[in-house]
Design an enzyme around this catalytic site. Structure first.
Site, PDB file in Angstrom:
ATOM      1  N   ARG A  58       0.839  -1.205   0.000  1.00 15.33           N
ATOM      2  CA  ARG A  58       0.000   0.000   0.000  1.00 15.33           C
ATOM      3  C   ARG A  58       0.873   1.253   0.000  1.00 15.33           C
ATOM      4  O   ARG A  58       0.484   2.305  -0.504  1.00 15.33           O
ATOM      5  CB  ARG A  58      -0.964  -0.010   1.198  1.00 15.33           C
ATOM      6  CG  ARG A  58      -1.850   1.228   1.282  1.00 15.33           C
ATOM      7  CD  ARG A  58      -3.132   1.006   2.078  1.00 15.33           C
ATOM      8  NE  ARG A  58      -2.907   0.349   3.355  1.00 15.33           N
ATOM      9  CZ  ARG A  58      -2.399   0.926   4.442  1.00 15.33           C
ATOM     10  NH1 ARG A  58      -2.062   2.198   4.432  1.00 15.33           N
ATOM     11  NH2 ARG A  58      -2.226   0.235   5.553  1.00 15.33           N
ATOM     12  N   TYR A 111     -15.186  15.430 -16.743  1.00 12.69           N
ATOM     13  CA  TYR A 111     -15.503  14.008 -16.610  1.00 12.69           C
ATOM     14  C   TYR A 111     -16.569  13.850 -15.510  1.00 12.69           C
ATOM     15  O   TYR A 111     -16.463  14.480 -14.456  1.00 12.69           O
ATOM     16  CB  TYR A 111     -14.227  13.248 -16.241  1.00 12.69           C
ATOM     17  CG  TYR A 111     -14.464  11.794 -15.970  1.00 12.69           C
ATOM     18  CD1 TYR A 111     -14.791  10.924 -17.010  1.00 12.69           C
ATOM     19  CD2 TYR A 111     -14.373  11.275 -14.686  1.00 12.69           C
ATOM     20  CE1 TYR A 111     -15.021   9.582 -16.761  1.00 12.69           C
ATOM     21  CE2 TYR A 111     -14.600   9.937 -14.438  1.00 12.69           C
ATOM     22  CZ  TYR A 111     -14.921   9.098 -15.484  1.00 12.69           C
ATOM     23  OH  TYR A 111     -15.147   7.768 -15.240  1.00 12.69           O
ATOM     24  N   ASP A 181      -6.262  17.243 -15.611  1.00 15.63           N
ATOM     25  CA  ASP A 181      -6.585  15.877 -16.004  1.00 15.63           C
ATOM     26  C   ASP A 181      -6.342  15.796 -17.508  1.00 15.63           C
ATOM     27  O   ASP A 181      -7.091  16.363 -18.301  1.00 15.63           O
ATOM     28  CB  ASP A 181      -8.047  15.566 -15.652  1.00 15.63           C
ATOM     29  CG  ASP A 181      -8.445  14.139 -16.022  1.00 15.63           C
ATOM     30  OD1 ASP A 181      -7.783  13.541 -16.897  1.00 15.63           O
ATOM     31  OD2 ASP A 181      -9.428  13.628 -15.443  1.00 15.63           O
ATOM     32  N   LYS A 206      -7.175   4.283 -19.654  1.00 19.18           N
ATOM     33  CA  LYS A 206      -7.534   4.612 -21.027  1.00 19.18           C
ATOM     34  C   LYS A 206      -6.326   4.407 -21.954  1.00 19.18           C
ATOM     35  O   LYS A 206      -5.853   3.302 -22.051  1.00 19.18           O
ATOM     36  CB  LYS A 206      -8.082   6.036 -21.072  1.00 19.18           C
ATOM     37  CG  LYS A 206      -9.076   6.369 -19.934  1.00 19.18           C
ATOM     38  CD  LYS A 206     -10.384   5.653 -20.047  1.00 19.18           C
ATOM     39  CE  LYS A 206     -11.303   5.788 -18.839  1.00 19.18           C
ATOM     40  NZ  LYS A 206     -11.503   7.140 -18.320  1.00 19.18           N
TER      41      LYS A 206
END
Ligand SMILES: *Cc1c(COP(=O)(O)O)cnc(C)c1O
Length: 395
Positions: A58, A111, A181, A206
């Site tokens: 983590r 988005y 972004d 993506k």
């Protein structure tokens, strides 16, 4: 090779993220969640280090850090942190930077997930958000409240109409941290940090991973800022998985050829759509008719595979179009090998109010297409047939 000759980004994408101690051409998959320490002192040191990738996954992991260092290099950044998804990265940037009483400036065309974070999560934590027209640099500046605005969050090109933010103007904003972004334009096409922007964010799900087989996000910037995000991210727990990082790094190796091919096909299809009697309007930054075409040419090397267009005909023409294509599949993502079509009004943007939809440039006829790697003739023929069908059936 001469020292003073910088390598091209296509070459960097092949060379980046390799470890000197690993002879494998493909990165090693370190699935381990924990790593054995040699002694108590080194365990203590790793527990507080933002760069230890052999302590607990983590906090950091060797396969994840290989992807992170490759991304940092391609972005021209000091450091990068990978997340479990693009939204993991967006949430870490917003909630890692802002506290109760702080103010954020962002844009209306956004988005849908980020839009929901700003409209529903931020208010719950007392973070005030202003929405501006992304295409007007003056609006960004005017919305800033000195001493209160901690973050200016942009998306360029933006969902779904592919409006652009002037990155040079945006990057020159002083005071708040600026974040972009840049999912629709990966580093082979656009590098926001070159324009002075502080953080570049990607849904690597993506184009970067590029094969629809990884859900992963990444944020890159100065070491100090990425370390700060790390402090939040280890508690947020949206860390990237080693397996997805492996696929994302694999995707980076072929990103430039995939992106350039998709861009070339998209330009051809955008021109075809512009000439079709069944199409009302087409948004594509590579078209001369895009209102920010000149800006696109200044800040993007390649225009990408996304095209947004409005189908002519009755109110259900858009829905019929996405049901009528056979090569283009009805699925919500982008940047992969398959051409995809989506109907934003009924899916990604279904939760929006009518005036929010209008502000985002979305109508019932709007279709977003992510151009894949099929032969351009086949995609064009598929679209041509589906458009005619949708137009006539919806009348
Ligand atoms: C998909 C996407 C996201 C969210 O990424 P996930 O990996 O799905 O969490 C954020 N921003 C943009 C522009 C996107 O296209």
């Amino acid at each position: 090779m001469a020292d003073d000759q910088p390598i091209h980004i296509e070459t960097a994408a092949i060379m980046a993220g390799r470890r000197a101690d690993e002879p494998g051409l493909a990165p090693a998959l370190h699935a381990s969640s924990a790593f054995e320490a040699t002694d108590a002192g080194s365990a203590a040191e790793m527990a507080g280090s933002t760069t230890a990738d052999r302590f607990y996954s983590r906090y950091g992991n060797p396969t994840v850090s290989a992807f992170e260092s490759a991304m940092a290099e391609l972005e021209g950044a000091e450091a990068a942190r990978a997340f479990a998804s693009g939204m993991g990265a967006v949430a870490a940037v917003v909630l890692g930077i802002c506290s109760t009483g702080d103010h954020v400036v962002t844009q209306r065309q956004l988005y849908a997930g980020s839009h929901l974070l700003f409209t529903s999560v931020c208010p719950r934590f007392g973070i005030d958000v202003s929405f501006v027209d992304a295409t007007d640099p003056d609006e960004w500046e005017a919305a800033i409240r000195p001493g209160k605005t901690m973050l200016c969050f942009a998306e360029s090109p933006a969902n779904p109409r592919l409006a652009l933010v002037d990155l040079a103007r945006f990057g020159s904003i002083a005071g708040p941290i600026t974040a972009v972004d840049s999912t629709f334009a990966p580093p082979v096409a656009q590098r926001p940090l070159e324009f002075g922007v502080k953080l570049s964010i990607h849904s690597a799900t993506k184009s970067i991973a590029g094969h629809n087989d990884a859900t992963i996000g990444v944020a890159s910037g100065e070491r100090e800022l990425v370390d700060w995000l790390w402090g939040f991210a280890v508690l947020q727990g949206a860390n990237a998985s080693p397996f997805d990082s492996l696929n994302a790094l694999r995707g980076l190796r072929t990103l430039s050829v995939r992106y350039d091919r998709q861009s070339a096909t998209a330009l051809r299809l955008a021109r075809f759509l512009e000439g079709s009697p069944y199409v009302e309007s087409v948004s594509y930054p590579g078209l001369e008719s895009h209102p920010q075409h000149e800006l696109a040419r200044r800040q993007m090397r390649s225009m990408g595979g996304l095209i947004t267009f409005d189908v002519a005909g009755g109110t259900d023409a858009g829905r019929r179009l996405v049901e009528s294509t056979t090569i283009a599949r009805l699925a919500t993502s982008l940047g992969g090998p398959e051409t995809l079509v989506t109907h934003p009004a009924s899916t990604t943007h279904a939760g929006m109010l009518p005036d929010e939809l209008r502000a985002g440039g979305i109508s019932e006829g709007t279709v977003r297409m992510s151009v894949g790697l099929e032969h351009p003739d086949d995609i064009e023929a598929d679209l041509d047939a589906a458009l005619s069908l949708a137009f006539h059936a919806s009348r």
